[in-house]
Motif scaffolding. Structure first.
Motif, mmCIF file in Angstrom:
data_model
loop_
_atom_site.group_PDB
_atom_site.id
_atom_site.type_symbol
_atom_site.label_atom_id
_atom_site.label_comp_id
_atom_site.label_asym_id
_atom_site.label_seq_id
_atom_site.Cartn_x
_atom_site.Cartn_y
_atom_site.Cartn_z
ATOM 1 N N UNK A 1 11.342 1.576 -3.207
ATOM 2 C CA UNK A 1 10.754 1.195 -4.492
ATOM 3 C C UNK A 1 10.997 -0.281 -4.775
ATOM 4 N N UNK A 2 12.143 -0.788 -4.336
ATOM 5 C CA UNK A 2 12.441 -2.212 -4.525
ATOM 6 C C UNK A 2 11.495 -3.075 -3.694
ATOM 7 N N UNK A 3 11.235 -2.679 -2.451
ATOM 8 C CA UNK A 3 10.296 -3.433 -1.614
ATOM 9 C C UNK A 3 8.917 -3.459 -2.273
ATOM 10 N N UNK A 4 8.492 -2.324 -2.809
ATOM 11 C CA UNK A 4 7.219 -2.288 -3.529
ATOM 12 C C UNK A 4 7.262 -3.210 -4.745
ATOM 13 N N UNK A 5 8.348 -3.141 -5.492
ATOM 14 C CA UNK A 5 8.517 -3.968 -6.692
ATOM 15 C C UNK A 5 8.475 -5.454 -6.360
ATOM 16 N N UNK A 6 9.095 -5.835 -5.242
ATOM 17 C CA UNK A 6 9.174 -7.246 -4.862
ATOM 18 C C UNK A 6 7.874 -7.784 -4.305
ATOM 19 N N UNK A 7 6.914 -6.917 -4.021
ATOM 20 C CA UNK A 7 5.605 -7.363 -3.562
ATOM 21 C C UNK A 7 4.839 -7.978 -4.730
ATOM 22 N N UNK B 1 -1.488 -2.037 -9.442
ATOM 23 C CA UNK B 1 -2.686 -2.772 -9.820
ATOM 24 C C UNK B 1 -3.916 -1.889 -9.744
ATOM 25 N N UNK B 2 -3.931 -1.002 -8.749
ATOM 26 C CA UNK B 2 -5.046 -0.080 -8.588
ATOM 27 C C UNK B 2 -4.540 1.246 -8.071
ATOM 28 N N UNK B 3 -5.272 2.306 -8.400
ATOM 29 C CA UNK B 3 -4.989 3.645 -7.892
ATOM 30 C C UNK B 3 -6.128 4.029 -6.961
ATOM 31 N N UNK B 4 -5.783 4.383 -5.712
ATOM 32 C CA UNK B 4 -6.769 4.600 -4.656
ATOM 33 C C UNK B 4 -6.380 5.858 -3.887
ATOM 34 N N UNK B 5 -7.326 6.529 -3.299
ATOM 35 C CA UNK B 5 -7.029 7.737 -2.541
ATOM 36 C C UNK B 5 -6.146 7.416 -1.337
ATOM 37 N N UNK C 1 1.420 -7.578 -5.284
ATOM 38 C CA UNK C 1 0.373 -6.659 -5.716
ATOM 39 C C UNK C 1 0.727 -5.281 -5.171
ATOM 40 N N UNK C 2 0.463 -4.237 -5.972
ATOM 41 C CA UNK C 2 0.768 -2.876 -5.524
ATOM 42 C C UNK C 2 -0.461 -1.983 -5.696
ATOM 43 N N UNK C 3 -0.912 -1.393 -4.588
ATOM 44 C CA UNK C 3 -1.940 -0.370 -4.613
ATOM 45 C C UNK C 3 -1.251 0.966 -4.343
ATOM 46 N N UNK C 4 -1.527 1.957 -5.191
ATOM 47 C CA UNK C 4 -0.892 3.257 -5.024
ATOM 48 C C UNK C 4 -1.901 4.380 -4.966
ATOM 49 N N UNK C 5 -1.413 5.585 -4.689
ATOM 50 C CA UNK C 5 -2.267 6.769 -4.626
ATOM 51 C C UNK C 5 -1.878 7.744 -5.731
ATOM 52 N N UNK D 1 0.867 -1.173 0.000
ATOM 53 C CA UNK D 1 0.000 0.000 0.000
ATOM 54 C C UNK D 1 0.902 1.221 0.000
ATOM 55 N N UNK D 2 0.938 1.954 -1.116
ATOM 56 C CA UNK D 2 1.982 2.945 -1.362
ATOM 57 C C UNK D 2 1.397 4.342 -1.457
ATOM 58 N N UNK D 3 1.897 5.222 -0.613
ATOM 59 C CA UNK D 3 1.525 6.632 -0.660
ATOM 60 C C UNK D 3 2.797 7.451 -0.531
ATOM 61 N N UNK D 4 2.755 8.680 -1.005
ATOM 62 C CA UNK D 4 3.886 9.584 -0.845
ATOM 63 C C UNK D 4 5.137 9.075 -1.535
ATOM 64 N N UNK D 5 6.272 9.243 -0.859
ATOM 65 C CA UNK D 5 7.568 8.876 -1.419
ATOM 66 C C UNK D 5 7.794 7.365 -1.321
#
Length: 278
Positions: free
Chosen positions: A130-136, A198-202, A138-142, A120-124
């Protein structure tokens, strides 16, 4: 940082993390990078503890999915400038190799743990973050998030922690090349359009949505989910024929599970199956 060997490690619900927050609710564990005053940078200790935790998770039969996030409106600013980058400048080659293997171990542990990982990714979300996000998985971002593979900004190559292997498989070779050569920000809407998200969420809802999705996965056929993750990883290095053969074995194993039988009985009775992961 040390961790009890995975074979005798305590259940994650009983573990008190020292370098991040770990919250277990039902079958879902949430990992929160928790240094919000510095935008949640990673340190030598947090690299080590995170990697060991994901390795130990392979033996935790109660946890069926992970959510990874950051505190205070940011995911992670990457390796701490003063606690990591400063000391690295003074290290010899052997010390640097120990460090890069330590960081790579985190990615290998995330990919090897059988539970799906939802970021679950927000902000910086920069550098090692970014690698931790990449290695997940599924990625949900804002819309306000910024993903930066900024290794070249500090005079390094983009080939860090598996980025040159994994990132092109997510967004394509050309797009990955652009990000790794330039270190520019991949912002929310573009990240979704490119397939990184995968999805863009507030920002107000992204963590709740990630947890809800993790809960849904955790209530599914989790032996099958773990097999899916394993095959997604293994088949990178296979030909199509090899992959088809490997999947035949994997699916046959899934057909021996009680969840498969439960699904049949529920279908026959016109009911929704209740999976138990065995």
């Amino acid at each position: 940082m040390t961790w009890t060997p995975a074979s005798v490690a305590p259940p994650l619900k009983d573990y008190e993390a020292k370098h991040f927050l770990l919250e277990v609710e039902g079958k879902v564990a949430t990992v929160t990078l928790n240094r919000p005053e510095r935008k949640n940078p990673l340190t030598f200790d947090s690299y080590s503890e995170l990697g060991a935790m994901f390795r130990a998770a392979a033996n935790d039969e109660d946890i069926k999915a992970f959510v990874v996030t950051g505190a205070g409106g940011n995911f992670s600013s990457g390796g701490d400038v003063f606690e990591i980058i400063g000391p690295l400048v003074e290290m010899d080659t052997a010390g640097l190799m120990r460090f890069t293997k330590l960081t790579g171990e985190l990615v290998k542990a995330m990919r090897a743990c059988p539970q799906p990982i939802i970021a679950a990714i927000d902000g910086v979300c920069a550098g090692a973050g970014a690698i931790v996000a990449m290695a997940s998985d599924i990625r949900y971002g804002t819309p306000d998030s910024k993903v930066l593979f900024l290794f070249n900004k500090v005079g390094l190559a983009g080939c860090d922690m598996g980025a040159c292997a994994i990132l092109p498989r997510i967004i394509g070779q050309g797009r990955a090349s652009e990000l790794l050569y330039t270190g520019r920000a991949l912002r929310g809407e573009e990240a979704e359009r490119w397939g990184f998200y995968n999805r863009l969420i507030s920002g107000e809802e992204v963590l709740a949505e990630a947890r809800s999705f993790a809960k849904d996965l955790a209530s599914g056929p989790t032996f099958g989910n773990a097999m899916t993750k394993r095959m997604l990883q293994m088949e990178w290095a296979m030909s199509v024929d090899e992959a088809v053969e490997a999947e035949a074995v994997a699916q046959a194993l899934c057909m021996t599970t009680e969840d498969f039988a439960r699904a049949y009985r529920a279908f026959a009775a016109k009911k929704t199956p209740v999976f138990e992961g065995n």
